[in-house]
Design a protein around this motif. Structure first.
Motif, PDB file in Angstrom:
ATOM      1  N   ASP B 266     -11.341 -12.741  -7.274  1.00 52.88           N
ATOM      2  CA  ASP B 266     -10.651 -12.169  -6.113  1.00 52.88           C
ATOM      3  C   ASP B 266     -11.990 -12.737  -5.186  1.00 52.88           C
ATOM      4  O   ASP B 266     -12.795 -13.232  -5.257  1.00 52.88           O
ATOM      5  CB  ASP B 266     -13.040 -10.895  -6.988  1.00 52.88           C
ATOM      6  CG  ASP B 266     -12.724 -10.179  -5.337  1.00 52.88           C
ATOM      7  OD1 ASP B 266     -11.929 -10.132  -4.540  1.00 52.88           O
ATOM      8  OD2 ASP B 266     -13.244  -8.961  -5.526  1.00 52.88           O
ATOM      9  N   PRO B 267     -10.855 -12.977  -4.107  1.00 53.70           N
ATOM     10  CA  PRO B 267     -10.967 -14.256  -3.402  1.00 53.70           C
ATOM     11  C   PRO B 267     -11.524 -14.116  -2.340  1.00 53.70           C
ATOM     12  O   PRO B 267     -12.019 -13.927  -1.094  1.00 53.70           O
ATOM     13  CB  PRO B 267      -8.955 -14.020  -2.839  1.00 53.70           C
ATOM     14  CG  PRO B 267      -8.969 -12.853  -3.093  1.00 53.70           C
ATOM     15  CD  PRO B 267      -9.350 -12.476  -3.877  1.00 53.70           C
ATOM     16  N   TYR B 268     -11.716 -12.586  -2.224  1.00 45.98           N
ATOM     17  CA  TYR B 268     -13.026 -12.375  -1.219  1.00 45.98           C
ATOM     18  C   TYR B 268     -14.660 -12.160  -1.893  1.00 45.98           C
ATOM     19  O   TYR B 268     -15.439 -11.643  -0.801  1.00 45.98           O
ATOM     20  CB  TYR B 268     -13.257 -10.325  -1.319  1.00 45.98           C
ATOM     21  CG  TYR B 268     -11.935 -10.353  -0.482  1.00 45.98           C
ATOM     22  CD1 TYR B 268     -11.042 -10.736   0.771  1.00 45.98           C
ATOM     23  CD2 TYR B 268     -10.596  -9.651  -1.065  1.00 45.98           C
ATOM     24  CE1 TYR B 268      -9.982 -10.980   0.866  1.00 45.98           C
ATOM     25  CE2 TYR B 268      -9.519  -9.585  -0.040  1.00 45.98           C
ATOM     26  CZ  TYR B 268      -8.552 -10.508   0.713  1.00 45.98           C
ATOM     27  OH  TYR B 268      -7.964 -10.087   1.355  1.00 45.98           O
ATOM     28  N   GLN B 269     -14.812 -12.694  -3.248  1.00 46.62           N
ATOM     29  CA  GLN B 269     -16.015 -12.782  -3.636  1.00 46.62           C
ATOM     30  C   GLN B 269     -16.195 -14.162  -4.024  1.00 46.62           C
ATOM     31  O   GLN B 269     -16.277 -14.864  -4.813  1.00 46.62           O
ATOM     32  CB  GLN B 269     -16.593 -11.922  -4.937  1.00 46.62           C
ATOM     33  CG  GLN B 269     -16.595 -10.525  -4.456  1.00 46.62           C
ATOM     34  CD  GLN B 269     -16.992  -9.407  -5.836  1.00 46.62           C
ATOM     35  OE1 GLN B 269     -16.855 -10.312  -6.982  1.00 46.62           O
ATOM     36  NE2 GLN B 269     -18.129  -8.351  -4.944  1.00 46.62           N
ATOM     37  N   PRO B 270     -16.423 -15.417  -2.964  1.00 43.88           N
ATOM     38  CA  PRO B 270     -16.788 -17.013  -3.589  1.00 43.88           C
ATOM     39  C   PRO B 270     -17.573 -16.497  -4.365  1.00 43.88           C
ATOM     40  O   PRO B 270     -18.982 -16.167  -4.041  1.00 43.88           O
ATOM     41  CB  PRO B 270     -17.029 -17.627  -1.599  1.00 43.88           C
ATOM     42  CG  PRO B 270     -17.402 -16.463  -0.984  1.00 43.88           C
ATOM     43  CD  PRO B 270     -16.323 -14.630  -1.910  1.00 43.88           C
ATOM     44  N   PHE B 271     -17.175 -17.796  -4.979  1.00 44.25           N
ATOM     45  CA  PHE B 271     -18.423 -18.052  -5.610  1.00 44.25           C
ATOM     46  C   PHE B 271     -19.792 -18.842  -4.832  1.00 44.25           C
ATOM     47  O   PHE B 271     -20.062 -20.155  -3.677  1.00 44.25           O
ATOM     48  CB  PHE B 271     -18.086 -19.169  -6.424  1.00 44.25           C
ATOM     49  CG  PHE B 271     -17.382 -19.627  -7.912  1.00 44.25           C
ATOM     50  CD1 PHE B 271     -17.060 -17.977  -8.355  1.00 44.25           C
ATOM     51  CD2 PHE B 271     -16.721 -19.854  -8.499  1.00 44.25           C
ATOM     52  CE1 PHE B 271     -15.898 -17.681  -8.919  1.00 44.25           C
ATOM     53  CE2 PHE B 271     -15.657 -19.348  -8.989  1.00 44.25           C
ATOM     54  CZ  PHE B 271     -15.302 -18.407  -9.704  1.00 44.25           C
TER      55      PHE B 271
END
Lengths: 271, 313
Positions: B266-271
């Protein structure tokens, strides 16, 4: 950016095909800062892996570097002698390939493969290698008593972590990861990449992360470059490239990724 | 809580099915690769089989494709028991009805034959075309149906095609047999993310046009949502959650389904640096509690079932 670890200037790489010369990489320039996670995205054949091979000078005929400079700490990698390069490769620049889990020697115990690398680059003895290997195994979350196992005794995800561990054992300044998790399933992929993000933070190395999955890249990288047919069409901060892509191709690449229905809904709402 | 013992694969086993698996098990020595698998494939509908490597999804495909036999359980073809290998003609008609598309588009075409040859052979072998003109027309029609230009593609060899184009040729080859069931084992996992959608849309459209029953096998739960009306999530040889795809994806109940969904990039939840140990522990714990076998099944929606967690031995 003068404190960049790696500077790539006007890099061009060509392949000789039966139909003539094919320009796989055309005048590409970008920097990777110290401690930066830089992502290179693009479809198969866009030249992203060719750049990775050029950096470590692993490009072999029919491929050759047609022009440009690759500077590591201001030192030109392309002009180095083979001997000087051997010091840089692996010791300062580590590589993890797509099917890295298949790049372990099936006939050697993992412990011996650590020693192989450590002995060649640091002259370490067996005890020291064993200690370093144990340390690295702890780092990637594999019990140290499994060091005496052979590669086939590990799962694909574990093998990939072992390759990363061997790579890290030499404390390189830059790690090039070319599609490191493409062959693995999503849960294992996340396990490994979360670890890479952690290790990057704690060890401070830089990463060139190559993948065709923009979603994944946006979760990991600080900056992203997008490649199309050998050219770097967009470079920017992860926020900019993911939320406000400028180039048409980047926009299309985002739109082409199968995502969960709930995520589609999220993307439609203004961020 | 509606833990009915006879609910196994309810809804998913329908009278109109072409192929139905009933309580299929497969053991390799001490390894139970499949434990009580029941589902059915219905014409014009797609079923996605989702799970990690080694969960048994390919074992299911191999049994359906007759490359392997179950240890116990029943397999029905048009309502008839075909668990045991039948006579030659029965086998032939079964194999004609069930075709496969494999994961590796680079390894599943013969490098020394042209695309046209790959398609003419099944057309002729199964008597679908007559004469040279008929064969050429058949090849053209097949290539067009998978979105390839016949004039540009028919004479080409596999190495002249991209991965996505090769996978389209593989799909055309399977369609040449005119099957009723198409088993696609990870057809997109070796392809670029950006061309996966095209292949998935192709699979969906041929399923509709030809009224095919499609079994779509993948480890990527996100792509399953694009193709399949129904989904089966597998773990360690068991079906842990199954039913309508939308229902399972938007309201997952089993911890393993939740884990799979959480791992979709999910690109909107960076690690967040520092979180890896937590995720590793979390994932390992879920694998541990999901592994024991269990007979309890809860019905959580009109067509949405979840297996209760078994006791950890």
């Amino acid at each position: 950016m003068n404190n960049a670890l790696l500077q790539i200037r006007d890099l061009s790489v060509d392949y000789l095909l039966d139909k003539g010369v094919f320009n796989a990489v055309k005048n590409v320039s970008f920097d990777i800062g110290r401690g930066e996670l830089f992502g290179l995205a693009g479809e198969s054949g866009c030249g992203k892996s060719t750049i990775a091979y050029a950096i470590t000078r692993l490009a072999k005929p029919p491929a050759w570097v047609a022009g440009g400079e690759i500077l590591l700490d201001g030192q030109d990698l392309l002009g180095m002698t083979e001997r000087a390069l051997q010091v840089v490769r692996w010791k300062r620049i580590g590589m993890v390939f797509q099917s890295a889990m298949n790049s372990l020697n099936p006939l050697m115990r993992v412990e011996a493969q650590f020693h192989d690398v450590l002995y060649r680059h640091t002259g370490s003895n067996r005890e020291k290698s064993r200690a370093r290997a144990e340390e690295m195994f702890r780092l990637v979350g594999i019990p140290a008593d499994r060091l005496s196992n052979y590669p086939h005794q590990f799962s694909g995800g574990m093998r990939q972590r072992i390759v990363i561990a061997i790579c890290l054992a030499l404390s390189p300044e830059l790690i090039i990861m070319d599609e490191p998790t493409t062959a693995l399933d999503v849960v294992v992929q996340r396990e490994i990449l979360e670890q890479v993000v952690d290790l990057q933070k704690s060890h401070g190395f830089s990463v060139l992360f190559i993948t065709h999955d923009l979603h994944l890249m946006a979760q990991i990288c600080h900056r992203i470059g997008v490649m199309l047919k050998g050219e770097l069409v967009e470079v920017g901060d992860v926020k900019q490239v993911s939320r406000a892509p400028v180039h048409d191709y980047t926009k299309r690449l985002w739109g082409a990724i199968p995502s969960l229905p709930s995520m589609n809904a999220m993307e439609r709402s203004p961020a | 809580m509606n833990a009915l013992p006879d609910i196994k694969g309810a809804q998913i086993t329908e009278a109109s099915s072409v192929i139905a698996l009933e309580d299929i098990t497969r053991s390799f020595g001490l390894v139970h690769a499949l434990r009580g698998i029941s589902f059915s494939l219905v014409p014009g509908r797609a079923l996605a089989l989702v799970g990690e490597s080694g969960c048994g999804k390919t074992s299911c495909a191999r049994i359906i494709a007759r490359m392997d036999n179950p240890t116990s359980g029943t397999m029905l073809f048009r309502g008839k028991d075909v668990t045991a290998v039948g006579s030659g003609t029965e086998e032939k008609s079964y194999r004609r009805a069930v075709q496969m598309v494999f994961q590796d588009p680079f390894a599943s075409l013969n490098p020394v034959f042209s695309v046209g040859h790959h398609l003419v052979r099944p057309l002729k072998l199964h008597g679908h075309v007559q004469g040279r003109k008929g064969a050429a027309d058949g090849v053209d029609a097949l290539l067009e149906s998978v979105g390839l230009d016949p004039i540009l593609t028919a004479h080409k060899f596999p190495h002249e095609l991209s991965g996505g184009q090769r996978q389209r040729v593989n799909i055309a080859r399977a369609l040449a047999v005119q099957p009723e069931v198409l088993v696609a084992d990870e057809p997109t996992s070796m392809l670029d993310v950006s061309i996966r959608l095209g292949i998935l849309e192709l699979l969906s459209s041929i399923k509709r046009q030809r009224n095919l029953a499609l079994l779509y096998i993948t480890h990527d739960i996100a792509t399953a949502a694009h193709v399949a009306e129904e989904i089966v999530v597998m773990f360690a040889g068991q079906m842990v959650e199954w039913g309508d795809t939308m229902s399972v994806i938007t309201d997952p109940r089993h911890p393993y389904t939740k884990l799979l969904l959480s791992a979709v990039p999910d690109p909107y939840q960076p690690f967040v640096p520092g979180d890896s140990a937590q995720f590793l522990q979390h994932a390992e714990k879920i694998r541990q509690i999901s592994r024991p076998s269990s007979d309890g099944i809860d019905k959580v929606g009109p067509n949405h079932f979840v297996r209760t967690l078994g006791k950890i031995a």
